[in-house]
Motif scaffolding. Structure first.
Motif, PDB file in Angstrom:
ATOM      1  N   UNK A  87      16.934  48.596  64.349  1.00  0.00           N
ATOM      2  CA  UNK A  87      17.661  49.747  63.793  1.00  0.00           C
ATOM      3  C   UNK A  87      17.114  50.198  62.442  1.00  0.00           C
ATOM      4  N   UNK A  88      15.817  49.969  62.244  1.00  0.00           N
ATOM      5  CA  UNK A  88      15.195  50.390  60.984  1.00  0.00           C
ATOM      6  C   UNK A  88      13.956  51.228  61.272  1.00  0.00           C
ATOM      7  N   UNK A  89      13.465  51.862  60.207  1.00  0.00           N
ATOM      8  CA  UNK A  89      12.297  52.733  60.372  1.00  0.00           C
ATOM      9  C   UNK A  89      11.252  52.430  59.308  1.00  0.00           C
ATOM     10  N   UNK A  90      10.015  52.650  59.701  1.00  0.00           N
ATOM     11  CA  UNK A  90       8.904  52.624  58.749  1.00  0.00           C
ATOM     12  C   UNK A  90       8.453  54.070  58.591  1.00  0.00           C
ATOM     13  N   UNK A  91       8.294  54.496  57.349  1.00  0.00           N
ATOM     14  CA  UNK A  91       7.949  55.900  57.105  1.00  0.00           C
ATOM     15  C   UNK A  91       6.532  55.977  56.531  1.00  0.00           C
ATOM     16  N   UNK A  92       5.710  56.791  57.133  1.00  0.00           N
ATOM     17  CA  UNK A  92       4.344  56.983  56.639  1.00  0.00           C
ATOM     18  C   UNK A  92       4.115  58.449  56.325  1.00  0.00           C
ATOM     19  N   UNK A  93       3.277  58.681  55.319  1.00  0.00           N
ATOM     20  CA  UNK A  93       2.907  60.063  55.017  1.00  0.00           C
ATOM     21  C   UNK A  93       1.399  60.202  55.192  1.00  0.00           C
ATOM     22  N   UNK A  94       0.930  61.421  55.172  1.00  0.00           N
ATOM     23  CA  UNK A  94      -0.516  61.658  55.244  1.00  0.00           C
ATOM     24  C   UNK A  94      -1.137  61.146  53.945  1.00  0.00           C
ATOM     25  N   UNK A  95      -2.077  60.184  54.015  1.00  0.00           N
ATOM     26  CA  UNK A  95      -2.613  59.654  52.755  1.00  0.00           C
ATOM     27  C   UNK A  95      -3.547  60.637  52.061  1.00  0.00           C
ATOM     28  N   UNK A  96      -3.950  60.297  50.836  1.00  0.00           N
ATOM     29  CA  UNK A  96      -4.878  61.140  50.079  1.00  0.00           C
ATOM     30  C   UNK A  96      -5.652  60.235  49.139  1.00  0.00           C
ATOM     31  N   UNK A  97      -6.553  60.819  48.366  1.00  0.00           N
ATOM     32  CA  UNK A  97      -7.367  59.995  47.467  1.00  0.00           C
ATOM     33  C   UNK A  97      -6.666  59.723  46.141  1.00  0.00           C
ATOM     34  N   UNK A  98      -5.552  60.428  45.912  1.00  0.00           N
ATOM     35  CA  UNK A  98      -4.765  60.105  44.721  1.00  0.00           C
ATOM     36  C   UNK A  98      -3.303  60.452  44.999  1.00  0.00           C
ATOM     37  N   UNK A  99      -2.393  59.829  44.243  1.00  0.00           N
ATOM     38  CA  UNK A  99      -0.963  60.032  44.527  1.00  0.00           C
ATOM     39  C   UNK A  99      -0.592  61.511  44.388  1.00  0.00           C
ATOM     40  N   UNK A 100      -1.264  62.182  43.474  1.00  0.00           N
ATOM     41  CA  UNK A 100      -0.960  63.587  43.226  1.00  0.00           C
ATOM     42  C   UNK A 100      -1.276  64.471  44.429  1.00  0.00           C
ATOM     43  N   UNK A 101      -2.208  64.024  45.244  1.00  0.00           N
ATOM     44  CA  UNK A 101      -2.673  64.838  46.365  1.00  0.00           C
ATOM     45  C   UNK A 101      -1.944  64.529  47.680  1.00  0.00           C
ATOM     46  N   UNK A 102      -0.951  63.680  47.605  1.00  0.00           N
ATOM     47  CA  UNK A 102      -0.226  63.316  48.833  1.00  0.00           C
ATOM     48  C   UNK A 102       0.451  64.566  49.414  1.00  0.00           C
TER      49      UNK A 102
END
Ligand code: GLC
Length: 715
Positions: free
Chosen positions: A619-634
């Protein structure tokens, strides 16, 4: 002895005379006096606190120390010590985190608010007894009671105040090394990260950047162009993070030394002359952080860096570390000169060796000098354990004056509880040893119990030569630690990811961190703002599972996933214990994974050198985002969610601007995802906040039977 009720769960006891108390200021609540009281769970015998244990009680806490998550069976001393060899025979490391939690038939926490040495004999001398010895008969204890371990930690953390919250970029990858000797060397590091497309946010500037290790200076030859490089790198979204040491070089041509001397800002010896110690620059004086004026002065000095565009600091040597004192060193030199032409037998040889060895961090130095609190002089050992915290506090407060709304990155070495409000912590001088990767895993939840959430170790190990597989496995664990920094010592093998053959494996691991960024930030912020653990031992979530209580090499993150890192060389997999069925994901790339539902009990999992195991709880989830070369570019517009459904799962994604203090609010839930399963039917509901930029969601749903559904939604 007096007792006070702080609230329904917390009782405060003042033992002995309150006049003699030197406390940490971690807590500033008086409480309501209790007329008739009894001591809960402990007894007092002069300067000793005695707690009886049952055979199966576990003892947690104490922050960063050697040995296990369960502290039973060793002696630990809180007396901040610069010890660069964290082996299991040691009793004191760099910290004084005086919170312990007993988990057994009875569950309770104890916090000792005391600024000098405390010794914990945790069922070492006597099997079922904890004996805590203080250096005085006067001290303050808080007893924290609650329904379970998680709630005890939560009550304690509420009492000591919200943990430090860094800027979002602080969750990016940091590359560090003592020995980057010039700005051009730093530029080469950047070029290599760019060439190999390795994500990075921060490069640390170790003592090499200073002019002869003088704090608040830069080396005029090799770091002369630092202002330009700072802004050049900012264009590339890379920040430089300088180290600031505690001690001030004795040098009459040095403004910081002169200001400190003129204003009596240094700790003094018994004749009230500045106490002379030695650290990286040679002979030094120690800023007296106990004096509020010194705190302000030191805080103001940070403008030296902030005017250059620096946004974060790494604070070091704040135990305070003393390599030697000229007086003691001379004794050793005299001894050696005396022995010069002698035939040196074993005893003499070892006498010389030990006298040299004992110069570093000798505890006797701390009773030789004094601090001034604005009213009176206090022998340093009575305030020793708050010195490091006071340095961190002075930096935090100094930066607050420079920009009250900006979140600066601050992490430091030595501290006591209280410092958790002002900065993060790295676990000091570890070694490139597999056992220290395991120690890193074990230290994390213990630090969280004491309020320190922004933590991590030197990935790859600081001292000694690292092997490629060690740095890979350590990086694969490090992707989950809030502070994610590869750091190593001068003279050791270079351990930047591009120094090894399998750069691709490093790239996948670091990229995975950037794909986990939104999730890690969300879990961090929720833990900080609701006084929860970011890393918990299994026993916190599965308190009735006898075996789970003994597991010390698997951690739960937030309350959604479990990790089981590899920490042995040449390994191709490992055993894991599952207190319930879980979804096992083996990632070789952030968007490429194998899956398998693993059943409750002992399981073996294959973990090749290029794979990262993650378990999703029911009953839990793992969340992923599109990665980038820096946190600012996420990319903030798309999320990839992996859900392991039993009946109903909810995930709330926290977000804010990541830069200002004003934007922090526990109610900032950007997105709420609810997935339910009735028989084989899957339903979902997604709610987003007005500021949420996410417009696409890709959810992969698994149940006990395996893969069940892919949901692609425009929202
Ligand atoms: C201390 C720090 C280490 C740093 C070194 C030089 O040993 O713990 O991280 O690199 O000093 O500044």
């Amino acid at each position: 002895m007096k007792a006070f009720k702080i609230n329904n769960n917390i009782t405060k006891y003042i033992i002995g005379s309150s006049v003699d108390q030197v406390t940490t200021n971690a807590i500033n609540i008086e409480g309501d006096p209790i007329d008739e009281f009894k001591l809960l769970y402990f007894t007092i015998d002069k300067n000793k606190i005695i707690i009886k244990l049952n055979k199966s009680d576990a003892v947690y806490g104490l922050g960063a120390t050697v040995r296990g998550i369960n502290k039973r069976g060793w002696i630990y001393e809180s007396f901040c010590t610069d010890d660069p060899i964290h082996t299991e025979n040691k009793t004191s490391l760099n910290w004084a985190h005086n919170f312990i939690l007993i988990n057994g038939e009875k569950q309770f926490g104890i916090f000792i608010d005391h600024a000098s040495k405390i010794k914990y004999d945790i069922a070492y001398t006597q099997n079922n007894t904890i004996t805590i010895t203080l250096d005085s008969n006067s001290f303050i204890i808080y007893v924290i009671e609650d329904t379970n371990t998680k709630n005890i930690v939560c009550s304690f953390r509420k009492l000591i105040g919200t943990s430090y919250i860094p800027p979002k970029w602080a969750f990016g990858y940091q590359q560090s090394r003592w020995g980057y000797k010039s700005l051009s060397e730093i530029q080469q590091v950047v070029e290599k990260f760019e060439k190999h497309q390795l994500p990075i946010d921060v490069i640390n500037l170790d003592i090499d950047h200073m002019d002869n290790c003088k704090i608040f200076t830069t080396d005029p030859e090799n770091f002369d162009n630092v202002d330009n490089i700072i802004s050049e790198l900012k264009q590339k979204n890379i920040k430089l993070l300088p180290i600031i040491d505690a001690a001030v070089k004795i040098d009459e041509n040095y403004n910081i030394f002169n200001e400190g001397t003129e204003n009596n800002y240094f700790c003094v010896d018994s004749d009230k002359n500045p106490y002379v110690a030695a650290c990286w620059p040679g002979k030094v004086n120690l800023p007296d952080f106990v004096n509020p004026k010194v705190q302000e002065w030191f805080g103001r000095k940070l403008k030296f860096y902030t005017n250059k565009g620096i946004d974060g600091f790494w604070l070091d040597m704040n135990e305070p570390s003393i390599f030697y004192t000229p007086k003691e060193l001379n004794k050793v030199i005299d001894l050696i000169i005396k022995l010069k032409d002698e035939d040196i037998d074993t005893d003499k040889f070892f006498a010389v060796k030990d006298s040299l060895y004992n110069l570093l961090s000798n505890p006797k130095y701390y009773s030789e000098f004094y601090n001034y609190d604005g009213k009176e002089y206090i022998r340093h050992n009575l305030v020793h354990n708050i010195y490091g915290m006071l340095m961190i506090q002075s930096v935090y407060k100094g930066l607050e004056k420079i920009d009250s709304n900006k979140r600066f990155l601050i992490f430091a070495r030595s501290s006591c509880i209280g410092a958790h409000r002002y900065g993060g912590l790295w676990t000091g001088d570890n070694r490139s040893w597999w056992s220290h990767l395991l120690l890193n895993i074990k230290m994390m939840p213990s630090l969280n119990m004491c309020g320190f959430l922004y933590t991590g170790a030197d990935i790859g190990g600081f001292s000694d030569n690292a092997t490629e597989d060690l740095v890979i496995r350590w990086t694969q664990f490090g992707i989950f630690t809030p502070l994610f920094r590869n750091h190593s010592a001068k003279g050791t093998r270079h351990q930047e990811p591009y120094e090894f053959e399998n750069i691709q494996i490093f790239k996948e691991a670091i990229t995975m961190r950037y794909a986990l960024l939104k999730f890690i930030y969300s879990e961090y912020m929720k833990s900080a703002l609701s006084n929860q653990m970011y890393f918990s031992p299994l026993s916190f979530d599965y308190s009735h599972d006898k075996y789970a209580k003994t597991v010390e090499d698997q951690l739960i993150i937030g309350n959604s996933i479990m990790i089981a890192p590899i920490y042995t060389q040449n390994s191709i997999g490992r055993y894991v214990y599952l207190p319930e069925n879980m979804l096992f994901l083996s990632f070789t790339s952030w968007n490429k994974y194998k899956f398998e539902v693993k059943k409750l009990g002992h399981n073996y999992i294959d973990v090749d050198i290029d794979s990262i195991p993650i378990f999703v709880l029911p009953n839990k989830m793992l969340v992923l985002n599109q990665p980038a070369l820096s946190t600012k570019k996420i990319d903030d517009t798309i999320l990839f969610i992996i859900c392991f459904i039993k009946d109903i799962a909810v995930y709330e994604l926290y977000d804010d601007d990541g830069e200002t203090k004003k934007s922090i609010n526990i109610n900032n839930i950007d997105l709420r995802i609810e997935i339910s399963k009735i028989d084989e039917q899957i339903d979902w509901n997604i709610e987003k906040s007005n500021s949420c930029k996410i417009n696409k969601i890709n959810i992969t749903v698994f149940s006990d039977k395996g893969f069940i559904k892919q949901i692609k939604e425009e929202i």
